[in-house]
Design a protein around this motif. Sequence first.
Motif, PDB file in Angstrom:
ATOM      1  N   ALA A  65      -8.253  -3.589   4.994  1.00 15.20           N
ATOM      2  CA  ALA A  65      -6.918  -3.810   5.547  1.00 15.20           C
ATOM      3  C   ALA A  65      -6.610  -2.855   6.711  1.00 15.20           C
ATOM      4  N   HIS A  66      -7.547  -1.954   7.020  1.00 17.33           N
ATOM      5  CA  HIS A  66      -7.389  -0.975   8.105  1.00 17.33           C
ATOM      6  C   HIS A  66      -6.116  -0.134   7.925  1.00 17.33           C
ATOM      7  N   ILE A  67      -5.893   0.324   6.702  1.00 16.61           N
ATOM      8  CA  ILE A  67      -4.707   1.121   6.403  1.00 16.61           C
ATOM      9  C   ILE A  67      -4.888   2.522   6.977  1.00 16.61           C
ATOM     10  N   GLN A  68      -3.944   2.911   7.835  1.00 15.39           N
ATOM     11  CA  GLN A  68      -3.995   4.239   8.434  1.00 15.39           C
ATOM     12  C   GLN A  68      -2.785   5.083   8.071  1.00 15.39           C
ATOM     13  N   ALA A  69      -1.734   4.421   7.543  1.00 13.61           N
ATOM     14  CA  ALA A  69      -0.523   5.133   7.135  1.00 13.61           C
ATOM     15  C   ALA A  69       0.110   4.366   5.977  1.00 13.61           C
ATOM     16  N   ILE A  70       0.846   5.101   5.175  1.00 11.12           N
ATOM     17  CA  ILE A  70       1.569   4.455   4.080  1.00 11.12           C
ATOM     18  C   ILE A  70       3.030   4.882   4.155  1.00 11.12           C
ATOM     19  N   THR A  79       2.480   0.770   3.799  1.00 14.21           N
ATOM     20  CA  THR A  79       2.165  -0.403   4.611  1.00 14.21           C
ATOM     21  C   THR A  79       2.407  -1.624   3.734  1.00 14.21           C
ATOM     22  N   LEU A  80       3.086  -2.602   4.298  1.00 17.76           N
ATOM     23  CA  LEU A  80       3.435  -3.815   3.578  1.00 17.76           C
ATOM     24  C   LEU A  80       2.793  -5.009   4.264  1.00 17.76           C
ATOM     25  N   PHE A  81       2.081  -5.824   3.499  1.00 17.73           N
ATOM     26  CA  PHE A  81       1.468  -7.047   4.016  1.00 17.73           C
ATOM     27  C   PHE A  81       2.176  -8.246   3.410  1.00 17.73           C
ATOM     28  N   ASP A 124       0.215  -4.322  -5.909  1.00 21.93           N
ATOM     29  CA  ASP A 124       0.627  -2.933  -5.730  1.00 21.93           C
ATOM     30  C   ASP A 124      -0.650  -2.110  -5.587  1.00 21.93           C
ATOM     31  N   VAL A 125      -0.841  -1.491  -4.422  1.00 24.89           N
ATOM     32  CA  VAL A 125      -2.082  -0.777  -4.144  1.00 24.89           C
ATOM     33  C   VAL A 125      -1.806   0.717  -3.989  1.00 24.89           C
ATOM     34  N   PHE A 140       0.870  -1.173   0.000  1.00 23.93           N
ATOM     35  CA  PHE A 140       0.000   0.000   0.000  1.00 23.93           C
ATOM     36  C   PHE A 140       0.910   1.227   0.000  1.00 23.93           C
ATOM     37  N   ARG A 141       0.759   2.087  -1.028  1.00 21.41           N
ATOM     38  CA  ARG A 141       1.679   3.208  -1.212  1.00 21.41           C
ATOM     39  C   ARG A 141       1.061   4.289  -2.080  1.00 21.41           C
ATOM     40  N   SER A 142       1.806   5.353  -2.279  1.00 24.04           N
ATOM     41  CA  SER A 142       1.414   6.381  -3.242  1.00 24.04           C
ATOM     42  C   SER A 142       2.674   6.901  -3.922  1.00 24.04           C
ATOM     43  N   ASP A 143       2.476   7.596  -5.016  1.00 22.64           N
ATOM     44  CA  ASP A 143       3.609   8.164  -5.743  1.00 22.64           C
ATOM     45  C   ASP A 143       4.008   9.536  -5.211  1.00 22.64           C
ATOM     46  N   SER A 144       3.267  10.056  -4.239  1.00 26.09           N
ATOM     47  CA  SER A 144       3.562  11.382  -3.709  1.00 26.09           C
ATOM     48  C   SER A 144       4.088  11.328  -2.277  1.00 26.09           C
ATOM     49  N   CYS A 145       4.389  10.149  -1.796  1.00 25.74           N
ATOM     50  CA  CYS A 145       4.843   9.955  -0.417  1.00 25.74           C
ATOM     51  C   CYS A 145       6.337   9.623  -0.440  1.00 25.74           C
TER      52      CYS A 145
END
Length: 159
Positions: free
Chosen positions: A119-124, A126-128, A104-105, A74-79
Amino acid sequence: MDTDQNLEKKKNIRTILLILGILILIIAVYFLKTQKKLWDDTANDNPKAVLAGETAEERYERLIQNGEPIFMFFRSDSCEACLEMKKIVDQIFPDYEEKIAFIDVDAYDPQNNSLMKRAHIQAIPTLFFIDKNGQASYAVGVMEAEQFQDQLQLLIEAN
């Protein structure tokens, strides 16, 4: 009068050519879309392959049902931290891609909202790391390359 007939014939020919051009364009677009699906749909050869048009959540469901080990990022291209982790993933994961499926999310893609909530993602980032039985471990933030490699190795050994 001959000129009127010639003008009418030219007008008819232009209309026919225009219609033929539109038909050829429609057929070409249809053919290209069909070909793209054929190129992307490699799941018959490789169950870990991405199916054309498949969302990250659909891919996750399919892989879990098949009992495949999964690495989900779980990621972004702006982080900044995500970009740093992506470098590590790009460097190490290719050695594992034959044994572990990769999802790749993009955290900011609206079609991933449901999976993010599940997945309760609260920060990126995050790796599962999900084993073939669906048991998951996860990490938040940037992992050291060796630690990431160790997690992938544990995932293989658990299968």
